[in-house]
Design a protein around this motif. Structure first.
Motif, PDB file in Angstrom:
ATOM      1  N   ARG A  59      37.023  -8.909 -43.017  1.00  0.00           N
ATOM      2  CA  ARG A  59      38.064  -9.831 -43.621  1.00  0.00           C
ATOM      3  C   ARG A  59      39.260  -9.033 -43.615  1.00  0.00           C
ATOM      4  O   ARG A  59      39.353  -8.006 -44.037  1.00  0.00           O
ATOM      5  CB  ARG A  59      37.571 -10.023 -45.114  1.00  0.00           C
ATOM      6  CG  ARG A  59      36.075 -10.659 -45.331  1.00  0.00           C
ATOM      7  CD  ARG A  59      36.197 -12.152 -45.106  1.00  0.00           C
ATOM      8  NE  ARG A  59      35.255 -12.916 -45.473  1.00  0.00           N
ATOM      9  CZ  ARG A  59      34.096 -12.944 -44.663  1.00  0.00           C
ATOM     10  NH1 ARG A  59      34.163 -12.532 -43.658  1.00  0.00           N
ATOM     11  NH2 ARG A  59      33.098 -13.872 -44.954  1.00  0.00           N
ATOM     12  N   TYR A  60      40.528 -10.071 -43.444  1.00  0.00           N
ATOM     13  CA  TYR A  60      41.865  -9.381 -43.386  1.00  0.00           C
ATOM     14  C   TYR A  60      42.694 -10.393 -43.941  1.00  0.00           C
ATOM     15  O   TYR A  60      42.572 -11.549 -44.067  1.00  0.00           O
ATOM     16  CB  TYR A  60      42.167  -9.313 -41.981  1.00  0.00           C
ATOM     17  CG  TYR A  60      41.514  -8.250 -40.960  1.00  0.00           C
ATOM     18  CD1 TYR A  60      41.600  -7.193 -40.921  1.00  0.00           C
ATOM     19  CD2 TYR A  60      40.318  -9.028 -40.229  1.00  0.00           C
ATOM     20  CE1 TYR A  60      40.874  -6.041 -40.075  1.00  0.00           C
ATOM     21  CE2 TYR A  60      39.581  -8.039 -39.579  1.00  0.00           C
ATOM     22  CZ  TYR A  60      39.852  -6.887 -39.403  1.00  0.00           C
ATOM     23  OH  TYR A  60      38.972  -5.829 -38.700  1.00  0.00           O
ATOM     24  N   ILE A  61      43.715  -9.775 -44.821  1.00  0.00           N
ATOM     25  CA  ILE A  61      44.586 -10.348 -45.676  1.00  0.00           C
ATOM     26  C   ILE A  61      45.944 -10.917 -44.650  1.00  0.00           C
ATOM     27  O   ILE A  61      46.364 -10.105 -43.778  1.00  0.00           O
ATOM     28  CB  ILE A  61      45.339  -9.510 -46.802  1.00  0.00           C
ATOM     29  CG1 ILE A  61      44.015  -9.276 -47.641  1.00  0.00           C
ATOM     30  CG2 ILE A  61      46.471 -10.242 -47.428  1.00  0.00           C
ATOM     31  CD1 ILE A  61      44.470  -8.388 -48.911  1.00  0.00           C
ATOM     32  N   CYS A  62      46.301 -12.113 -44.683  1.00  0.00           N
ATOM     33  CA  CYS A  62      47.333 -12.525 -44.114  1.00  0.00           C
ATOM     34  C   CYS A  62      48.663 -13.186 -45.000  1.00  0.00           C
ATOM     35  O   CYS A  62      48.100 -13.769 -46.104  1.00  0.00           O
ATOM     36  CB  CYS A  62      47.067 -13.571 -42.964  1.00  0.00           C
ATOM     37  SG  CYS A  62      45.940 -13.045 -41.841  1.00  0.00           S
ATOM     38  N   PHE A  63      49.968 -13.079 -44.605  1.00  0.00           N
ATOM     39  CA  PHE A  63      50.825 -13.758 -45.678  1.00  0.00           C
ATOM     40  C   PHE A  63      51.827 -14.190 -44.595  1.00  0.00           C
ATOM     41  O   PHE A  63      52.027 -13.842 -43.429  1.00  0.00           O
ATOM     42  CB  PHE A  63      51.490 -12.633 -46.324  1.00  0.00           C
ATOM     43  CG  PHE A  63      52.048 -11.310 -46.077  1.00  0.00           C
ATOM     44  CD1 PHE A  63      53.333 -11.486 -45.418  1.00  0.00           C
ATOM     45  CD2 PHE A  63      51.274 -10.032 -45.691  1.00  0.00           C
ATOM     46  CE1 PHE A  63      53.799 -10.488 -44.730  1.00  0.00           C
ATOM     47  CE2 PHE A  63      51.972  -9.113 -45.128  1.00  0.00           C
ATOM     48  CZ  PHE A  63      53.222  -9.094 -44.589  1.00  0.00           C
ATOM     49  N   ASN A  64      52.697 -15.088 -45.106  1.00  0.00           N
ATOM     50  CA  ASN A  64      53.504 -15.890 -44.620  1.00  0.00           C
ATOM     51  C   ASN A  64      54.787 -15.948 -45.077  1.00  0.00           C
ATOM     52  O   ASN A  64      54.912 -16.045 -46.726  1.00  0.00           O
ATOM     53  CB  ASN A  64      52.986 -17.323 -44.308  1.00  0.00           C
ATOM     54  CG  ASN A  64      53.807 -18.253 -43.424  1.00  0.00           C
ATOM     55  OD1 ASN A  64      54.696 -17.572 -42.878  1.00  0.00           O
ATOM     56  ND2 ASN A  64      53.708 -19.413 -43.470  1.00  0.00           N
ATOM     57  N   ARG A  65      56.065 -15.850 -44.342  1.00  0.00           N
ATOM     58  CA  ARG A  65      57.417 -16.107 -45.088  1.00  0.00           C
ATOM     59  C   ARG A  65      58.128 -17.321 -44.512  1.00  0.00           C
ATOM     60  O   ARG A  65      59.123 -17.463 -44.588  1.00  0.00           O
ATOM     61  CB  ARG A  65      58.216 -15.128 -44.762  1.00  0.00           C
ATOM     62  CG  ARG A  65      57.498 -13.618 -45.228  1.00  0.00           C
ATOM     63  CD  ARG A  65      58.861 -12.452 -45.315  1.00  0.00           C
ATOM     64  NE  ARG A  65      58.278 -11.126 -45.471  1.00  0.00           N
ATOM     65  CZ  ARG A  65      57.943 -10.213 -44.820  1.00  0.00           C
ATOM     66  NH1 ARG A  65      57.813 -10.522 -43.564  1.00  0.00           N
ATOM     67  NH2 ARG A  65      57.570  -8.981 -45.369  1.00  0.00           N
ATOM     68  N   ALA A  66      57.190 -18.200 -43.807  1.00  0.00           N
ATOM     69  CA  ALA A  66      57.758 -19.165 -43.080  1.00  0.00           C
ATOM     70  C   ALA A  66      58.709 -20.270 -43.683  1.00  0.00           C
ATOM     71  O   ALA A  66      59.747 -20.809 -43.286  1.00  0.00           O
ATOM     72  CB  ALA A  66      56.784 -19.958 -42.121  1.00  0.00           C
ATOM     73  N   TYR A  67      58.352 -20.458 -45.036  1.00  0.00           N
ATOM     74  CA  TYR A  67      59.007 -21.389 -45.803  1.00  0.00           C
ATOM     75  C   TYR A  67      59.997 -20.815 -46.887  1.00  0.00           C
ATOM     76  O   TYR A  67      60.187 -21.359 -47.591  1.00  0.00           O
ATOM     77  CB  TYR A  67      58.161 -22.443 -46.391  1.00  0.00           C
ATOM     78  CG  TYR A  67      57.059 -23.110 -45.515  1.00  0.00           C
ATOM     79  CD1 TYR A  67      56.003 -22.658 -45.047  1.00  0.00           C
ATOM     80  CD2 TYR A  67      57.758 -24.370 -44.789  1.00  0.00           C
ATOM     81  CE1 TYR A  67      55.199 -23.447 -44.289  1.00  0.00           C
ATOM     82  CE2 TYR A  67      56.954 -25.094 -44.055  1.00  0.00           C
ATOM     83  CZ  TYR A  67      55.660 -24.701 -43.734  1.00  0.00           C
ATOM     84  OH  TYR A  67      55.013 -25.392 -42.694  1.00  0.00           O
ATOM     85  N   ALA A  68      60.394 -19.436 -46.467  1.00  0.00           N
ATOM     86  CA  ALA A  68      61.146 -18.985 -47.692  1.00  0.00           C
ATOM     87  C   ALA A  68      62.581 -19.407 -47.750  1.00  0.00           C
ATOM     88  O   ALA A  68      63.294 -19.229 -48.639  1.00  0.00           O
ATOM     89  CB  ALA A  68      61.326 -17.311 -46.906  1.00  0.00           C
ATOM     90  N   ASN A  69      63.004 -20.154 -46.719  1.00  0.00           N
ATOM     91  CA  ASN A  69      64.671 -20.534 -46.939  1.00  0.00           C
ATOM     92  C   ASN A  69      64.631 -22.146 -47.249  1.00  0.00           C
ATOM     93  O   ASN A  69      65.761 -22.656 -47.177  1.00  0.00           O
ATOM     94  CB  ASN A  69      65.241 -20.324 -45.219  1.00  0.00           C
ATOM     95  CG  ASN A  69      65.479 -19.040 -44.982  1.00  0.00           C
ATOM     96  OD1 ASN A  69      65.403 -17.966 -45.623  1.00  0.00           O
ATOM     97  ND2 ASN A  69      65.213 -18.650 -43.727  1.00  0.00           N
ATOM     98  N   VAL A  70      63.474 -22.634 -47.421  1.00  0.00           N
ATOM     99  CA  VAL A  70      63.629 -24.263 -47.890  1.00  0.00           C
ATOM    100  C   VAL A  70      63.183 -24.379 -49.153  1.00  0.00           C
ATOM    101  O   VAL A  70      62.772 -25.646 -49.431  1.00  0.00           O
ATOM    102  CB  VAL A  70      62.909 -25.000 -46.527  1.00  0.00           C
ATOM    103  CG1 VAL A  70      63.443 -24.774 -45.337  1.00  0.00           C
ATOM    104  CG2 VAL A  70      61.335 -24.565 -46.676  1.00  0.00           C
ATOM    105  N   GLY A  71      63.366 -23.494 -50.136  1.00  0.00           N
ATOM    106  CA  GLY A  71      62.726 -23.841 -51.582  1.00  0.00           C
ATOM    107  C   GLY A  71      61.105 -23.614 -51.586  1.00  0.00           C
ATOM    108  O   GLY A  71      60.485 -22.995 -50.842  1.00  0.00           O
ATOM    109  N   GLY A  72      60.806 -24.270 -52.707  1.00  0.00           N
ATOM    110  CA  GLY A  72      59.314 -24.072 -52.808  1.00  0.00           C
ATOM    111  C   GLY A  72      58.923 -22.921 -53.689  1.00  0.00           C
ATOM    112  O   GLY A  72      59.766 -22.335 -54.507  1.00  0.00           O
ATOM    113  N   ASN A  73      57.496 -22.347 -53.819  1.00  0.00           N
ATOM    114  CA  ASN A  73      57.025 -21.327 -54.427  1.00  0.00           C
ATOM    115  C   ASN A  73      57.226 -20.028 -53.650  1.00  0.00           C
ATOM    116  O   ASN A  73      57.008 -20.117 -52.347  1.00  0.00           O
ATOM    117  CB  ASN A  73      55.477 -21.693 -54.730  1.00  0.00           C
ATOM    118  CG  ASN A  73      55.656 -22.921 -55.759  1.00  0.00           C
ATOM    119  OD1 ASN A  73      56.393 -23.115 -56.412  1.00  0.00           O
ATOM    120  ND2 ASN A  73      54.374 -23.491 -55.625  1.00  0.00           N
ATOM    121  N   VAL A  74      57.233 -18.986 -54.277  1.00  0.00           N
ATOM    122  CA  VAL A  74      57.169 -17.403 -53.836  1.00  0.00           C
ATOM    123  C   VAL A  74      56.011 -16.920 -54.566  1.00  0.00           C
ATOM    124  O   VAL A  74      55.778 -17.117 -55.580  1.00  0.00           O
ATOM    125  CB  VAL A  74      58.572 -16.918 -54.042  1.00  0.00           C
ATOM    126  CG1 VAL A  74      59.698 -17.709 -53.066  1.00  0.00           C
ATOM    127  CG2 VAL A  74      59.083 -16.814 -55.607  1.00  0.00           C
TER     128      VAL A  74
END
Length: 285
Positions: A59-74
């Motif tokens: 099992r491996y953890i993955c994370f994403n920053r792809a939508y960091a510049n268009v609003g939404g949740n953080v």
């Protein structure tokens, strides 16, 4: 070392994380995500705790920053709980892998807390794994430990999403008629009301001073008015069945005291049925 499925150079390094998931292998990292494939000290970043019958489960953890510049949740917080712990309010549990839908972690619960970016000034912008040393790197906060690997994160500022710009209020558009002195402006014509309404409209200014003089005396009179309730006139008396004569023969029951060992023997439960049922569940369920 961490690898990236599809790194986007346009995103700043300190951009807040917007998505987190768990996958079953390094090759199944979703597009646009960064996978924590290895620890910072060179060990495999596999978070699965047990190995059964030689079967390789990872099992491996993955994370994403792809939508960091268009609003939404953080990502505002990460928590690692025991398998019997209750998920805190405001947190969501990552219970299944993103690629196969299998159980995400063994004997641990990975929880995340997401917030709208306009409601927080800081969010998690990076995550790291450590194996040999348990002390997080400078600027990182320790979260918990899974499979002898400690998880830590780093906070960073959140750039607020700019809202639609409002035009600055300009000077009022004064017409020639409005620019005249107040005494020179023509009086607007009275609207065409019905006869009764028109009569009341013209007599209203004459009655204002008389009604205003009555406000204070009327307020003082209302403050002394007693409001009737549904229980007015009903005497407050104790029920005769609850008088002194009814409890003269009352006596406290004799308390049966028990020792700690007697209580333990009386209410002991060994959970044999539950353990037997749990042993029949396949390990992958």
């Amino acid at each position: 070392m961490n690898s990236t499925g599809d790194r986007r150079d346009s995103l700043p390094q300190e951009a807040p994380i917007t998505e987190v998931c768990v996958v079953t292998s390094k090759e199944r990292c979703p597009q646009g995500f960064t996978i924590l494939s290895d620890t910072e000290d060179g060990k495999d970043g596999d978070l699965w705790t047990d190995k059964f019958f030689g079967k390789k489960v990872t099992r491996y953890i993955c994370f994403n920053r792809a939508y960091a510049n268009v609003g939404g949740n953080v990502l505002a917080d990460v928590a690692i709980l025991g398998e019997r712990d209750i998920v805190p309010t405001g947190y969501s549990q990552i219970s299944a892998t993103a690629d196969t839908g299998e159980i995400a972690l063994k004997k641990r619960i990975l929880c995340i807390k997401m917030l709208p970016r306009n409601m927080t000034d800081s969010a998690i912008c990076d995550m790291k794994l450590l194996a040999k040393t348990k002390r997080p790197p400078p600027g990182f906060t320790f979260v918990g430990e899974v499979n002898s690997i400690s998880v830590s994160y780093k906070m960073g500022p959140v750039q607020r999403t700019p809202g639609p710009a409002r035009p600055a209020p300009g000077p009022p558009n004064m017409t020639r008629q409005q620019s005249q002195p107040l005494t020179q402006q023509p009086v607007p014509a009275s609207p065409s009301y019905a006869p009764d309404v028109q009569r009341q409209y013209h007599t209203l200014p004459a009655d204002i001073h008389r009604q205003r003089a009555d406000i204070i005396p009327l307020t003082r009179q209302m403050s002394t008015v007693k409001i009737a309730t549904a229980v007015d006139g009903i005497p407050f008396e104790l029920n005769k069945n609850l008088g002194a004569d009814s409890i003269k023969d009352f006596s406290l029951p004799e308390m049966q005291y028990q020792t700690e060992q007697e209580i333990e023997n009386k209410y002991k439960y060994d959970f044999t049925a539950e353990r037997t049922a749990a042993a029949r569940i396949p390990p992958n369920i």
